[in-house]
Scaffold this motif. Structure first.
Motif, PDB file in Angstrom:
ATOM      1  N   MET A  86       0.758  -1.090   0.023  1.00  0.00           N
ATOM      2  CA  MET A  86       0.140   0.110   0.098  1.00  0.00           C
ATOM      3  C   MET A  86       0.862   1.227   0.046  1.00  0.00           C
ATOM      4  SD  MET A  86      -2.756  -1.239  -0.333  1.00  0.00           S
ATOM      5  CE  MET A  86      -4.173  -0.216  -0.231  1.00  0.00           C
ATOM      6  N   ARG A  87       1.901   1.123   0.631  1.00  0.00           N
ATOM      7  CA  ARG A  87       3.032   2.148   0.742  1.00  0.00           C
ATOM      8  C   ARG A  87       3.310   2.680  -0.558  1.00  0.00           C
ATOM      9  NH1 ARG A  87       7.676   0.927   3.833  1.00  0.00           N
ATOM     10  NH2 ARG A  87       5.971  -0.223   5.025  1.00  0.00           N
ATOM     11  N   LEU A  88       3.928   1.705  -1.368  1.00  0.00           N
ATOM     12  CA  LEU A  88       4.393   1.653  -3.093  1.00  0.00           C
ATOM     13  C   LEU A  88       3.344   2.155  -3.790  1.00  0.00           C
ATOM     14  CD1 LEU A  88       6.307  -1.559  -3.771  1.00  0.00           C
ATOM     15  CD2 LEU A  88       7.109   0.797  -3.440  1.00  0.00           C
ATOM     16  N   PHE A  89       1.974   1.563  -3.501  1.00  0.00           N
ATOM     17  CA  PHE A  89       1.043   2.247  -4.563  1.00  0.00           C
ATOM     18  C   PHE A  89       0.939   3.702  -4.275  1.00  0.00           C
ATOM     19  CE2 PHE A  89      -0.735  -2.523  -4.419  1.00  0.00           C
ATOM     20  CZ  PHE A  89      -0.338  -2.624  -5.524  1.00  0.00           C
ATOM     21  N   SER A  90       0.692   4.319  -2.994  1.00  0.00           N
ATOM     22  CA  SER A  90       0.646   5.542  -2.606  1.00  0.00           C
ATOM     23  C   SER A  90       1.671   6.358  -3.138  1.00  0.00           C
ATOM     24  CB  SER A  90       0.569   5.649  -0.970  1.00  0.00           C
ATOM     25  OG  SER A  90       0.407   6.846  -0.783  1.00  0.00           O
ATOM     26  N   TYR A  91       3.007   5.762  -2.924  1.00  0.00           N
ATOM     27  CA  TYR A  91       4.255   6.548  -3.391  1.00  0.00           C
ATOM     28  C   TYR A  91       4.072   6.944  -5.135  1.00  0.00           C
ATOM     29  CZ  TYR A  91       8.862   7.161  -5.602  1.00  0.00           C
ATOM     30  OH  TYR A  91       9.944   7.721  -6.041  1.00  0.00           O
ATOM     31  N   TYR A  92       3.808   5.741  -5.755  1.00  0.00           N
ATOM     32  CA  TYR A  92       3.536   5.949  -7.218  1.00  0.00           C
ATOM     33  C   TYR A  92       2.309   7.109  -7.533  1.00  0.00           C
ATOM     34  CZ  TYR A  92       7.475   3.101  -8.201  1.00  0.00           C
ATOM     35  OH  TYR A  92       8.748   2.632  -8.344  1.00  0.00           O
ATOM     36  N   SER A  93       1.221   6.827  -6.692  1.00  0.00           N
ATOM     37  CA  SER A  93       0.105   7.759  -6.942  1.00  0.00           C
ATOM     38  C   SER A  93       0.634   9.253  -6.840  1.00  0.00           C
ATOM     39  CB  SER A  93      -0.842   7.646  -6.054  1.00  0.00           C
ATOM     40  OG  SER A  93      -2.037   8.368  -6.047  1.00  0.00           O
ATOM     41  N   ASN A  94       1.338   9.661  -5.817  1.00  0.00           N
ATOM     42  CA  ASN A  94       1.912  10.718  -5.436  1.00  0.00           C
ATOM     43  C   ASN A  94       2.851  11.220  -6.453  1.00  0.00           C
ATOM     44  OD1 ASN A  94       0.452  10.984  -3.300  1.00  0.00           O
ATOM     45  ND2 ASN A  94       1.992  10.429  -1.760  1.00  0.00           N
ATOM     46  N   ARG A  95       3.629  10.247  -7.053  1.00  0.00           N
ATOM     47  CA  ARG A  95       4.711  10.684  -8.037  1.00  0.00           C
ATOM     48  C   ARG A  95       4.045  10.818  -9.434  1.00  0.00           C
ATOM     49  NH1 ARG A  95      10.133   7.511  -9.106  1.00  0.00           N
ATOM     50  NH2 ARG A  95      11.158   8.786 -10.534  1.00  0.00           N
ATOM     51  N   TYR A  96       3.121  10.156  -9.857  1.00  0.00           N
ATOM     52  CA  TYR A  96       2.483  10.045 -11.159  1.00  0.00           C
ATOM     53  C   TYR A  96       1.222  10.662 -11.448  1.00  0.00           C
ATOM     54  CZ  TYR A  96       6.798   7.341 -12.017  1.00  0.00           C
ATOM     55  OH  TYR A  96       7.964   6.814 -12.276  1.00  0.00           O
ATOM     56  N   GLN A  97       0.249  10.377 -10.487  1.00  0.00           N
ATOM     57  CA  GLN A  97      -1.124  10.603 -10.694  1.00  0.00           C
ATOM     58  C   GLN A  97      -1.734  12.155  -9.835  1.00  0.00           C
ATOM     59  OE1 GLN A  97      -3.058   7.121 -10.252  1.00  0.00           O
ATOM     60  NE2 GLN A  97      -4.924   7.591 -11.394  1.00  0.00           N
ATOM     61  N   HIS A  98      -1.417  12.057  -8.625  1.00  0.00           N
ATOM     62  CA  HIS A  98      -1.792  13.435  -7.919  1.00  0.00           C
ATOM     63  C   HIS A  98      -3.208  13.586  -7.613  1.00  0.00           C
ATOM     64  CE1 HIS A  98       2.498  14.585  -8.230  1.00  0.00           C
ATOM     65  NE2 HIS A  98       2.229  14.691  -9.664  1.00  0.00           N
ATOM     66  N   ASP A  99      -4.125  12.720  -8.275  1.00  0.00           N
ATOM     67  CA  ASP A  99      -5.429  12.872  -7.996  1.00  0.00           C
ATOM     68  C   ASP A  99      -6.051  11.574  -7.417  1.00  0.00           C
ATOM     69  OD1 ASP A  99      -5.434  11.510 -10.499  1.00  0.00           O
ATOM     70  OD2 ASP A  99      -6.905  12.540 -11.471  1.00  0.00           O
ATOM     71  N   ALA A 100      -5.136  10.617  -7.090  1.00  0.00           N
ATOM     72  CA  ALA A 100      -5.812   9.272  -6.300  1.00  0.00           C
ATOM     73  C   ALA A 100      -4.816   9.087  -5.372  1.00  0.00           C
ATOM     74  CB  ALA A 100      -5.540   8.574  -7.495  1.00  0.00           C
ATOM     75  N   GLU A 101      -5.622   8.301  -4.408  1.00  0.00           N
ATOM     76  CA  GLU A 101      -4.730   7.746  -3.360  1.00  0.00           C
ATOM     77  C   GLU A 101      -3.673   6.958  -3.552  1.00  0.00           C
ATOM     78  OE1 GLU A 101      -5.992   5.950   1.218  1.00  0.00           O
ATOM     79  OE2 GLU A 101      -7.680   6.830  -0.055  1.00  0.00           O
ATOM     80  N   HIS A 102      -4.193   5.740  -4.493  1.00  0.00           N
ATOM     81  CA  HIS A 102      -3.273   4.890  -4.693  1.00  0.00           C
ATOM     82  C   HIS A 102      -3.048   4.581  -6.191  1.00  0.00           C
ATOM     83  CE1 HIS A 102      -4.483   3.701  -0.522  1.00  0.00           C
ATOM     84  NE2 HIS A 102      -3.209   3.367  -0.527  1.00  0.00           N
TER      85      HIS A 102
END
Length: 128
Positions: free
Chosen positions: A54-70
């Motif tokens: 879940m930490r990885l899914f969150s990291y990639y969301s923050n890095r690439y998506q910005h509008d989703a939690e994961h």
């Protein structure tokens, strides 16, 4: 959907639609499956890697998506137009045999996550 194979790091699907554009279908598929997989991971009390994943899914969301939690699926897709019967048949053969060519199984019918498996439960459209 005519054929599919879910490989360890990607999915290949042969599909068509007259009602929706294929990019819309893929977006909806990715959205729905990501929600289900993330929910299954988060709610599974026996999953030992839950926090890490879940930490990885969150990291990639923050890095690439910005509008989703994961973020679960890789961005983009690679659609190929199969505009002849020969091309279609060739791709069906390739998709069905992917688990064999990648040495996961010796026979395509032995791969559980494939339309070739005799007990798969996805309703497929006839293509022949």
């Amino acid at each position: 959907m005519y054929e599919y194979v879910l490989m360890p790091s990607y999915i290949t699907i042969i599909a068509s639609s007259k009602k929706k554009h294929i990019s819309t279908i893929l977006r909806e598929f990715k959205n729905g499956t990501a929600k289900q997989v993330l929910k299954s991971i988060a709610e599974n009390p026996d999953e030992k890697r839950k926090e890490w994943m879940m930490r990885l899914f969150s990291y990639y969301s923050n890095r690439y998506q910005h509008d989703a939690e994961h973020h679960f699926w890789q961005f983009g897709n690679h659609p190929v137009v199969l505009d002849s019967t020969e091309l279609f048949a060739q791709h069906v053969t390739e998709v069905v045999n992917l688990p064999v060519t990648t040495r996961l199984v010796d026979d395509p019918h032995h791969y559980v996550y494939s339309s070739a498996h005799p007990h798969q439960r996805v309703k497929l459209a006839p293509w022949q």
